[in-house]
Motif scaffolding. Structure first.
Motif, short mmCIF file in Angstrom:
data_model
loop_
_atom_site.label_atom_id
_atom_site.label_comp_id
_atom_site.label_asym_id
_atom_site.label_seq_id
_atom_site.Cartn_x
_atom_site.Cartn_y
_atom_site.Cartn_z
N ASN A 7 42.71 34.13 36.23
CA ASN A 7 43.75 34.31 37.26
C ASN A 7 44.64 33.06 37.39
O ASN A 7 45.74 33.15 37.92
CB ASN A 7 43.12 34.58 38.63
N TRP A 34 47.03 44.06 34.58
CA TRP A 34 45.74 44.53 35.09
C TRP A 34 45.20 43.61 36.18
O TRP A 34 44.66 44.05 37.18
CB TRP A 34 44.70 44.63 33.95
N ILE A 35 45.37 42.31 35.94
CA ILE A 35 44.78 41.35 36.88
C ILE A 35 45.62 41.18 38.14
O ILE A 35 45.12 41.28 39.25
CB ILE A 35 44.58 39.98 36.18
N HIS A 36 46.92 40.95 37.93
CA HIS A 36 47.75 40.56 39.07
C HIS A 36 48.41 41.75 39.78
O HIS A 36 48.88 41.61 40.90
CB HIS A 36 48.83 39.56 38.64
N LYS A 39 44.89 44.63 40.09
CA LYS A 39 43.83 43.95 40.84
C LYS A 39 42.42 44.30 40.37
O LYS A 39 41.48 44.37 41.16
CB LYS A 39 43.96 44.24 42.35
N LEU A 41 38.73 43.97 38.72
CA LEU A 41 37.75 42.87 38.76
C LEU A 41 36.81 42.89 37.56
O LEU A 41 35.93 42.05 37.43
CB LEU A 41 36.94 42.95 40.06
N PHE A 43 36.67 43.60 33.24
CA PHE A 43 37.46 43.77 32.02
C PHE A 43 37.41 45.20 31.49
O PHE A 43 38.35 45.67 30.86
CB PHE A 43 36.99 42.77 30.95
N ILE A 63 37.23 36.79 35.87
CA ILE A 63 38.27 37.19 36.82
C ILE A 63 37.85 36.67 38.19
O ILE A 63 36.71 36.90 38.62
CB ILE A 63 38.43 38.73 36.86
N GLU A 65 37.03 36.46 41.83
CA GLU A 65 36.78 37.44 42.90
C GLU A 65 36.49 36.68 44.18
O GLU A 65 35.60 35.84 44.23
CB GLU A 65 35.59 38.33 42.53
N SER A 134 45.42 30.34 42.17
CA SER A 134 44.75 31.64 42.07
C SER A 134 43.98 31.99 43.34
O SER A 134 43.78 33.16 43.65
CB SER A 134 43.80 31.67 40.87
#
Ligand code: SAH
Length: 358
Positions: A7, A34-36, A39, A41, A43, A63, A65, A134
């Protein structure tokens, strides 16, 4: 090899990293989204990425959390106050406020604060550390995930002094801005500072169109020093000069925060002095009836004084609003929930957080 916090990578850094893994860099677009934005958590939720790449990512990265320790919801207005745990078990606060024009999140920029404003609960437990970009952006991701709400505005008005964590705060704004991520425009972001003058000048040069809020709270340096230690370092004149430069370079108006404290700064003379200070500036005053904190010495100004103060400013041509009090039935003032948590964990579980040596 220590895993990296994925992140924390900017889009360009992610592209480079993916190439280093021997993969095509266009995957960075998918992964960043996918991450930002989504969201995720895990892969394995990245369904358009090959299993092999997911495996590589898992081996080399994690990622971030953040855990919701507590969520208080106001019965009056739906304001949600979150106590959020960081990976090192420090706790911070974020608040989700629901307005007609959309949802606003108030984020923390540090664990604790060094500034020492006497009316503020965030400062009572001292300073622990600054947040990573992050961890700041992560507050939005966590709150959206938890509440199912979409966030449209951000205010850097939680625990900490954003301009005392300059690089991470700027990076977090750029990450939040990023089109493949949350894609929230800088005009929807407000940064509040007690007035770290050199960094106001730096911010003006960043080419970020965020709103700058200055926590003024007094109209003379002498009076300001009574409640805000930072006033020993920078004068009101120096702050206002920096603000003028900010306006000149960004074209954005400045918002001045003024917490009305009974008998301290709520007289008609104070209002007139404030109007005089701001004369000729593109400014807006936000009056905050002071939130009385536990063991605090400052009392909220009576309604009548607040109204008179606002009317005096308005009649002098200074656009003034009173901050609508949200979440008054929960631990609304910034730092209160964390303080309660620390008091509780100190008492019952021993120290779960670490205090800095500073
Ligand atoms: N460090 C930054 C952001 C922190 S808080 C700053 O100083 O601007 C956001 C705003 O809430 C600031 O204007 C701060 O002075 C104000 N504030 C803090 N404690 C308060 C209280 N008990 N009542 C009213 N306003 C308060």
């Amino acid at each position: 090899m220590e895993k990296i916090n994925i992140n924390e990578l900017t889009f360009e850094e992610l592209e480079k990293f993916i190439e280093e893994l021997g993969e095509k860099k266009f995957h960075a677009r998918q992964i960043f989204k996918w991450i930002h934005r989504e969201k995720v958590l895990d892969f394995d939720q990245m369904t358009d990425i090959s299993k092999a790449l997911r495996e590589k990512l898992r081996e080399r990265t994690y990622i971030l959390e953040l855990k919701v320790l507590e969520c208080q919801v106001s019965k009056k207005d739906g304001t949600m106050k979150f106590l959020i745990e960081l990976p090192d078990h420090n706790a911070i606060e974020s608040v989700l406020m629901k307005y007609n024009h959309g949802n606003t999140i108030c984020v923390s920029s540090q664990v604790g604060c060094k500034m020492g404003c006497k009316f503020c609960a965030s400062t009572k437990e001292g300073f622990v550390r600054s947040l990573l970009a992050s961890e700041i952006e992560g507050q939005l991701l966590t709150v959206e995930r938890y509440s199912g709400e979409k966030i449209s505005n951000i205010v850097y008005m939680g625990i900490g002094e954003p301009l005392d964590n300059y690089d991470n705060v700027i990076k977090s704004i750029r990450q939040i801005n990023y089109p493949l991520g949350l894609n929230i425009g800088a005009r929807h972001i407000s940064l509040s500072t007690c007035g770290l003058v050199p960094n106001i000048y730096r911010l003006a040069e960043e080419n970020i169109q965020c709103t700058l809020s200055i926590s003024l709270h007094a109209t003379t340096d002498k009076k300001r020093r009574e409640t805000m230690p930072i006033a020993n370092k920078y004068t009101i004149k120096e702050i206002l000069d920096a603000c003028k430069e900010y306006i000149r370079l960004t074209g954005r108006r400045i918002s001045f925060e003024y917490a009305l404290i009974y008998g301290q700064n709520d007289s008609r003379e104070d209002a007139l002095a404030l109007a005089k200070l701001l004369r000729g500036m593109i400014a807006h005053v936000n009056l905050i009836p002071v939130n009385e904190i536990k063991n605090g010495i400052y009392k909220k100004a009576p309604e009548k004084n607040i109204e008179n103060f606002m009317n005096t400013l308005n009649s002098c041509g200074v656009v003034t609003t009173v901050r609508r009090e949200l979440g008054s039935d929960i631990d609304a003032a910034c730092g209160q929930l964390r303080k309660k948590y620390i008091d509780k964990t100190d008492q019952f579980e021993g120290k779960k957080y670490t205090k800095s040596e500073e």
